[in-house]
Structures are given as C-alpha cells and as structure tokens.
Design an enzyme around this catalytic site. Structure first.
Site, PDB file in Angstrom:
ATOM      1  N   GLU A   1      -4.517   8.208   7.460  1.00 29.17           N
ATOM      2  CA  GLU A   1      -4.718   6.709   6.904  1.00 29.17           C
ATOM      3  C   GLU A   1      -5.247   5.858   7.866  1.00 29.17           C
ATOM      4  OE1 GLU A   1      -5.885   4.796   2.405  1.00 29.17           O
ATOM      5  OE2 GLU A   1      -3.508   6.376   3.036  1.00 29.17           O
TER       6      GLU A   1
ATOM      7  N   GLU B   1       2.120   1.793  -3.377  1.00 32.89           N
ATOM      8  CA  GLU B   1       1.167   2.724  -3.828  1.00 32.89           C
ATOM      9  C   GLU B   1       0.729   4.026  -4.332  1.00 32.89           C
ATOM     10  OE1 GLU B   1      -2.923   3.878  -3.920  1.00 32.89           O
ATOM     11  OE2 GLU B   1      -3.088   1.559  -3.025  1.00 32.89           O
ATOM     12  N   HIS B   2       0.774   4.790  -2.728  1.00 32.34           N
ATOM     13  CA  HIS B   2       1.473   5.923  -2.101  1.00 32.34           C
ATOM     14  C   HIS B   2       2.661   6.338  -3.216  1.00 32.34           C
ATOM     15  CE1 HIS B   2      -1.758   7.083   0.647  1.00 32.34           C
ATOM     16  NE2 HIS B   2      -1.820   5.542   0.407  1.00 32.34           N
TER      17      HIS B   2
ATOM     18  N   HIS C   1       1.200  -0.883   0.275  1.00 30.01           N
ATOM     19  CA  HIS C   1       0.581  -0.180  -0.159  1.00 30.01           C
ATOM     20  C   HIS C   1       0.774   1.359   0.285  1.00 30.01           C
ATOM     21  CE1 HIS C   1      -2.238   3.457   2.525  1.00 30.01           C
ATOM     22  NE2 HIS C   1      -3.301   3.181   0.985  1.00 30.01           N
TER      23      HIS C   1
END
Length: 405
Positions: A125, A48-49, A45
């Site tokens: 997040e 991905e950022h 993840h």
C-alpha cells in the site's frame, strides 16, 4: 436523531428511517495518525487492517466468508483524526453483522504470523501511494504545512516504523486509545429496539479510561519537491485552513466550490477549458480539531507549470478583488442544498453524518439548522473568508514530478 450515552461514556447515535430495508452502522474512534508518536507512525492504520485478521472464535477467512454471506458492505478507514469501521446490510442480517463487527473490535488476536503477512500488504500500500502521484503530492503538502507535528505524518506510516510493531505493541496502543470517551456508534436505517439494547450491552461494557489528547498543531508555510520520472508534474498549493468547528466553515465551503469545486468553477474554466493546460484541477479543504489546510491541486506538463501557477494566482486575485457573483452564489448554494438532501436517501450517509459530527463537533446539528446556516451565507462573507485565507506570504507548495527551469 436520538442519542444514548452509556455510563462509561460511549455515545450511540441512532436514526430510524421508515420504508427502507437496509441498516448502516459505524464505529467511530477519535484516533488517527495525529495521535501517534514518531516511532508509532502508521500504527492506527495497521490496527485497522489487523482487526480483519482473526479472533479466538473466527479466523480471517471466517470473517471474510461471514461478511460475504451477510451481503452489503463491510469496510474500514483511517484518517489523521479518526478510525472508522462500518457496514451496511439488510435489517434481517443486522444482529449477525453486529456480532461479527463486535467480535473483531473487541477480540482481535494480533498474532505475530498474521502481523508479518499483513505488514507486507501495508508495504504494498505504501508503494501504491508512491505510484499515485496525486495522493503523494497531497501527503507531501500536509507534511510541510504541519511539519513538526504528528498532523504532518503520513497516515499509512513508513516501512521503518511498521517493521518493529508486534502484537503486544498493537494491543497496548489499542488499550490506551480505543476508550469509551472517544468512541461513537452510529446506526441509521431499519432496526428494532432489541438492536439498541444489544449495542448498549456490547459497548457499555468497555472499561472507562481517559481519552488521549492529540498534540496541538498549526499551519505554516513550506515547500516540498519529490523527483519522479513521470510525464506530468503534480502540483499542490496550500493556504491556512480552518478548524472543523469554525463558525465560518459554511463560507469556506461556498468559496471552495466556486473557486475549484466542479466543472463550472473558476479554476476549471480558466486553467483547463480556456487555457488547456491540464485535465484536472480542483480545490479541497482538510479541517481538523484545531487547524486546517485549504489546497489547490492540478497535474500538467512540467513545461506548463509556471504558466499554470501564474494563471491560478490570477484567478484567485480576481476573486479577492471582486468576490463571487450572485449567479455563482445561487448555483453553489443550490448544489450544496441538493447534495445535503439527496444524502438523506442513503442510510450510510445518515450514519456517517452522525458519527463524524459527534466526533468533530460534539453534536449532530439538525439538517434544518445546517440548511439555514448555508442560506445565511452572503457574498460579503465569502469574500472576507477568501481574503483571510489566500495570504501568499503563507503559501505552501508541493510538487511531485520532474524538475524544470
């Protein structure tokens, strides 16, 4: 649908759609949180950022400005088993969009100063998930159902695991996991053959390398309670599910829709409409390469939870006793057929269908085949699936909220 397999193993699926002006492209990588070690949790993840944070030729602000200039939609997401980068834009902007996404995918820098800033964004997040109890309850249910396996890890990771990640860590992980054998490019809409040549040249240059294998996982019963001072309790009940390519996945979808798939479903009508115990209640399926989870979610007053659980079980028991009605079968199959056909009106839906199917199934079933498989579903088949799935001795349970006697 047509398929090009590059010499290095990258698969490029494409479908030309006449009479549209848009094109949708996705890069699908068979890599997510279940491929991570405990110390790496959250790295997929995080990557991905970070792919949006700069390359040698584009800064993060350049990438954002060029995406906005191209219009349409650019984004990415990470699941337990794949990471996907995608866009939808006008056909005339397609070559420029491919250049931006290709630069991000192959040349992101992962500078430490950018990591430090984006790490704080991911921390926010994580806090957002903590403040979203329905999402947190689902994570907790998966954690107990797949305890002992990376499949139970949270996709987003934790503050502790993210804290030690550096640019070198991310590059090393990406080099090992973003390989041709587990990469699919899917393109649907309006485009010419020159675009296909560009994609073949771009992705065909990836160095060949063996694809990592995820650790095996299996479902087992468990319980989780997370104390939160909130007004409602968020309840997830889980049963063993099925793998993504299981032959009875069509019966599974019909069962889920009838039991808790919408406002006419049995759980919605009995628990919300008749008893007034909740605002939202639904079923869901999480299917993976080798296992799965069938879940029931609702949110309600802590004092109503015991009554709601009893009523949920009563509804399930009635289904296990008598199965679906002919009217429920007709309504559900009609709804599924409509959704499949209406999805063809979206180039993004077509692109997603190709990418996801190639990763999960190894092929893209023709729409006619899928419709035929649903048409062949019977009441007896759905009842048999329900009886095999809803085994109370293997029930898992996750609650987020206040404890109550």
């Amino acid at each position: 649908m047509e398929l090009i397999t590059c010499a290095n193993g990258v698969r490029i699926a494409y479908e030309k759609v006449p009479a549209v002006r848009s094109a949708s492209l996705g890069i699908w990588v068979a890599n997510g949180s279940r491929y991570e070690s405990a110390a790496e949790n959250g790295i997929s993840h995080f990557i991905e950022h970070m792919l949006f944070k700069g390359t040698p030729s584009r800064s993060a602000s350049d990438i954002a400005a060029q995406m906005d200039h191209l219009g349409g939609q650019f984004n990415a997401f990470t699941t337990k088993e794949n990471t996907t980068f995608y866009f939808r834009t006008l056909d005339e902007q397609l070559p420029a969009a491919i250049d931006v996404l290709g630069d991000m995918f192959f040349h992101s820098l992962f500078r430490d100063r950018d990591l430090a800033l984006e790490r704080t964004v991911v921390y926010e997040e994580i806090d957002m998930v903590e403040d979203t109890p329905d999402e947190l309850a689902g994570d907790k249910l998966a954690g107990v159902a797949f305890d002992g396996s990376p499949l139970g890890f949270p996709i987003i990771g934790t503050r502790e695991t993210l804290a030690g990640m550096t640019g070198e860590t991310l590059h090393r992980y990406m080099d090992a996991h973003y390989v041709p054998a587990n990469t699919v490019v899917s393109l649907a809409g309006s485009f010419d053959d020159a675009v296909l040549d560009r994609l073949c040249a771009l992705f065909g240059a990836m160095p060949a390398s063996p694809a990592p294998r995820a650790a095996a996982a299996s479902y087992h019963a468990g319980e989780s309670f997370t104390d939160k001072k909130i007004e409602q309790n968020h309840l997830c009940l889980g049963f063993p599910g099925i793998a993504a390519d299981a032959p009875d996945r069509f019966e599974a979808q019909v069962f889920s829709n009838i039991l808790g798939g919408g406002m006419s479903s049995r759980l919605f009508q009995r628990v919300r409409e008749d008893a007034g115990l909740c605002y939202s209640i639904y079923t869901y399926q999480s299917s993976y390469a080798d296992t799965g989870l069938f879940g029931v979610y609702t949110a309600l007053s802590p004092s109503s939870m015991a009554r709601a659980e009893s009523l949920i079980r009563e509804v399930i028991d009635e289904f296990l006793e008598n199965g679906p009605t002919e009217e429920e079968m007709a309504r559900t199959l009609g709804q599924i057929r409509s959704n499949l056909l209406m999805g063809l009106e979206s180039t993004m839906s077509r692109s997603n269908r190709m990418g996801q199917s190639l990763l999960l199934l190894g092929r893209v079933p023709p729409l006619e085949e899928t419709l035929e498989r649903y048409h062949a579903v019977t009441r007896e088949g759905v009842l048999d699936f329900a009886r095999r799935t809803c085994d109370y001795s293997r029930l898992s349970r996750a609650v987020v909220g206040k404890s109550h006697d």
